[in-house]
Design a protein around this motif. Structure first.
Motif, PDB file in Angstrom:
ATOM      1  N   ILE A  23       0.860  -0.999   0.017  1.00 28.18           N
ATOM      2  CA  ILE A  23      -0.210  -0.015  -0.530  1.00 28.18           C
ATOM      3  C   ILE A  23       0.786   1.494   0.149  1.00 28.18           C
ATOM      4  O   ILE A  23       1.562   1.317   0.750  1.00 28.18           O
ATOM      5  CB  ILE A  23      -0.846   0.083   0.869  1.00 28.18           C
ATOM      6  CG1 ILE A  23      -1.685   0.959   0.682  1.00 28.18           C
ATOM      7  CG2 ILE A  23      -0.136   0.192   2.603  1.00 28.18           C
ATOM      8  CD1 ILE A  23      -3.199   0.988   1.892  1.00 28.18           C
ATOM      9  N   CYS A  25       1.020   5.478   1.358  1.00 28.02           N
ATOM     10  CA  CYS A  25       0.677   5.993   1.710  1.00 28.02           C
ATOM     11  C   CYS A  25       0.870   7.447   1.976  1.00 28.02           C
ATOM     12  O   CYS A  25       2.184   8.003   1.551  1.00 28.02           O
ATOM     13  CB  CYS A  25       0.762   5.271   2.918  1.00 28.02           C
ATOM     14  SG  CYS A  25      -0.089   3.805   3.651  1.00 28.02           S
ATOM     15  N   ASP A  55      -0.937  -2.071   5.530  1.00 27.51           N
ATOM     16  CA  ASP A  55      -2.074  -2.612   5.096  1.00 27.51           C
ATOM     17  C   ASP A  55      -3.129  -1.588   5.273  1.00 27.51           C
ATOM     18  O   ASP A  55      -4.224  -1.193   4.701  1.00 27.51           O
ATOM     19  CB  ASP A  55      -2.898  -4.032   5.777  1.00 27.51           C
ATOM     20  CG  ASP A  55      -2.223  -5.531   5.651  1.00 27.51           C
ATOM     21  OD1 ASP A  55      -2.010  -5.616   4.824  1.00 27.51           O
ATOM     22  OD2 ASP A  55      -2.508  -6.242   6.184  1.00 27.51           O
ATOM     23  N   TYR A  56      -3.129  -0.987   6.331  1.00 25.30           N
ATOM     24  CA  TYR A  56      -3.574   0.342   6.465  1.00 25.30           C
ATOM     25  C   TYR A  56      -3.134   1.848   6.140  1.00 25.30           C
ATOM     26  O   TYR A  56      -1.155   1.906   6.147  1.00 25.30           O
ATOM     27  CB  TYR A  56      -4.354   1.074   7.351  1.00 25.30           C
ATOM     28  CG  TYR A  56      -5.555  -0.161   7.583  1.00 25.30           C
ATOM     29  CD1 TYR A  56      -6.797  -0.274   7.540  1.00 25.30           C
ATOM     30  CD2 TYR A  56      -5.166  -1.211   8.041  1.00 25.30           C
ATOM     31  CE1 TYR A  56      -7.512  -1.383   7.744  1.00 25.30           C
ATOM     32  CE2 TYR A  56      -5.943  -2.632   8.512  1.00 25.30           C
ATOM     33  CZ  TYR A  56      -7.515  -2.257   8.127  1.00 25.30           C
ATOM     34  OH  TYR A  56      -7.855  -3.493   8.103  1.00 25.30           O
ATOM     35  N   CYS A  84      -4.700  -0.112  13.410  1.00 28.54           N
ATOM     36  CA  CYS A  84      -5.274  -0.316  12.774  1.00 28.54           C
ATOM     37  C   CYS A  84      -6.022  -0.998  11.899  1.00 28.54           C
ATOM     38  O   CYS A  84      -5.096  -2.588  12.068  1.00 28.54           O
ATOM     39  CB  CYS A  84      -4.916   0.723  11.169  1.00 28.54           C
ATOM     40  SG  CYS A  84      -4.810   2.508  11.410  1.00 28.54           S
ATOM     41  N   GLU A  86      -9.506  -2.289  10.978  1.00 26.90           N
ATOM     42  CA  GLU A  86     -10.003  -1.446   9.571  1.00 26.90           C
ATOM     43  C   GLU A  86     -10.880  -0.037   9.077  1.00 26.90           C
ATOM     44  O   GLU A  86      -9.524   1.291   9.932  1.00 26.90           O
ATOM     45  CB  GLU A  86     -12.215  -1.812   9.847  1.00 26.90           C
ATOM     46  CG  GLU A  86     -12.549  -1.492  11.670  1.00 26.90           C
ATOM     47  CD  GLU A  86     -13.786  -1.632  12.110  1.00 26.90           C
ATOM     48  OE1 GLU A  86     -14.805  -2.414  12.094  1.00 26.90           O
ATOM     49  OE2 GLU A  86     -14.341  -0.954  12.771  1.00 26.90           O
ATOM     50  N   ASP A  87     -11.074   0.545   8.431  1.00 26.50           N
ATOM     51  CA  ASP A  87     -11.435   1.846   7.767  1.00 26.50           C
ATOM     52  C   ASP A  87     -12.561   2.557   8.836  1.00 26.50           C
ATOM     53  O   ASP A  87     -13.811   1.875   9.266  1.00 26.50           O
ATOM     54  CB  ASP A  87     -12.196   1.814   6.310  1.00 26.50           C
ATOM     55  CG  ASP A  87     -10.928   0.981   5.706  1.00 26.50           C
ATOM     56  OD1 ASP A  87      -9.996   0.799   5.409  1.00 26.50           O
ATOM     57  OD2 ASP A  87     -11.574   0.889   3.768  1.00 26.50           O
ATOM     58  N   CYS A  99      -8.094   5.568  10.132  1.00 32.35           N
ATOM     59  CA  CYS A  99      -7.464   3.905   9.260  1.00 32.35           C
ATOM     60  C   CYS A  99      -8.263   3.697   7.827  1.00 32.35           C
ATOM     61  O   CYS A  99      -9.216   4.004   7.225  1.00 32.35           O
ATOM     62  CB  CYS A  99      -7.792   3.136   9.938  1.00 32.35           C
ATOM     63  SG  CYS A  99      -6.296   2.929  11.491  1.00 32.35           S
ATOM     64  N   CYS A 100      -6.857   3.590   6.807  1.00 30.47           N
ATOM     65  CA  CYS A 100      -7.826   3.068   4.978  1.00 30.47           C
ATOM     66  C   CYS A 100      -7.349   2.384   4.873  1.00 30.47           C
ATOM     67  O   CYS A 100      -6.108   2.822   5.045  1.00 30.47           O
ATOM     68  CB  CYS A 100      -8.106   4.929   4.612  1.00 30.47           C
ATOM     69  SG  CYS A 100      -7.350   5.782   4.655  1.00 30.47           S
ATOM     70  N   SER A 101      -7.835   1.763   3.789  1.00 30.02           N
ATOM     71  CA  SER A 101      -7.065   0.533   3.218  1.00 30.02           C
ATOM     72  C   SER A 101      -6.874   0.558   1.623  1.00 30.02           C
ATOM     73  O   SER A 101      -6.188  -0.529   0.670  1.00 30.02           O
ATOM     74  CB  SER A 101      -7.538  -0.187   3.470  1.00 30.02           C
ATOM     75  OG  SER A 101      -9.005  -0.240   2.835  1.00 30.02           O
ATOM     76  N   ASP A 102      -6.721   1.983   1.109  1.00 26.36           N
ATOM     77  CA  ASP A 102      -6.733   2.534  -0.379  1.00 26.36           C
ATOM     78  C   ASP A 102      -5.616   2.682  -0.676  1.00 26.36           C
ATOM     79  O   ASP A 102      -5.121   3.726   0.120  1.00 26.36           O
ATOM     80  CB  ASP A 102      -8.221   2.868  -1.172  1.00 26.36           C
ATOM     81  CG  ASP A 102      -9.567   1.710  -1.324  1.00 26.36           C
ATOM     82  OD1 ASP A 102      -9.010   0.795  -0.703  1.00 26.36           O
ATOM     83  OD2 ASP A 102     -10.124   2.503  -1.025  1.00 26.36           O
TER      84      ASP A 102
END
Length: 128
Positions: A23, A25, A55-56, A84, A86-87, A99-102
């Motif tokens: 990922i 960031c 992953d985040y 993190c 979950e989003d 937190c975000c996963s994209d």
């Protein structure tokens, strides 16, 4: 080669490398005091990095309340293990942790590069 084949190949070569890679960031920190950004290094406070062990992406907002001003600090980083799961965002208004996963999701600076590339290619292929 038909137009559909070209589109499918383009989508494949744009999305597959980004989904297989770690990922990406935004990383950095800035402080805003009374509506003005405090001076930062040349090139701006944030840089895009590959987060190989995450992953985040992580984004925190902390209100400072120093000497009665309205200052706050924003910190962007790769998500740390155990921070993190979950989003989404947590915490009170004075201290938010998100937190975000994209890829490059911990910013609101506009289009993400692969999305912009696909839009450009599609606009060229489907020109009247």
């Amino acid at each position: 080669m038909t137009q559909i084949s070209v589109i499918l190949l383009t989508v494949f070569f744009v999305f597959v490398p980004t989904t297989l890679a770690a990922i990406q960031c935004w990383v950095g920190q800035e402080t805003v005091s009374n509506g003005r950004r405090l001076p930062t290094e040349i090139g701006g406070p944030y840089q895009s990095v590959q987060c190989n062990d995450a992953d985040y992406c992580f984004n925190s907002y902390v209100k400072r309340h120093k000497q009665g001003d309205d200052s706050y600090t924003i910190t962007k980083s790769c998500g740390e293990t155990g921070k993190c799961f979950e989003d989404g965002c947590r915490g009170p208004g004075d201290e938010k942790n998100c937190c975000c996963s994209d890829n490059l999701c911990n910013s609101s600076n506009g289009l993400i590069y692969p999305t912009a590339g696909i839009l450009i290619i599609l606009s060229l292929v489907f020109r009247p």
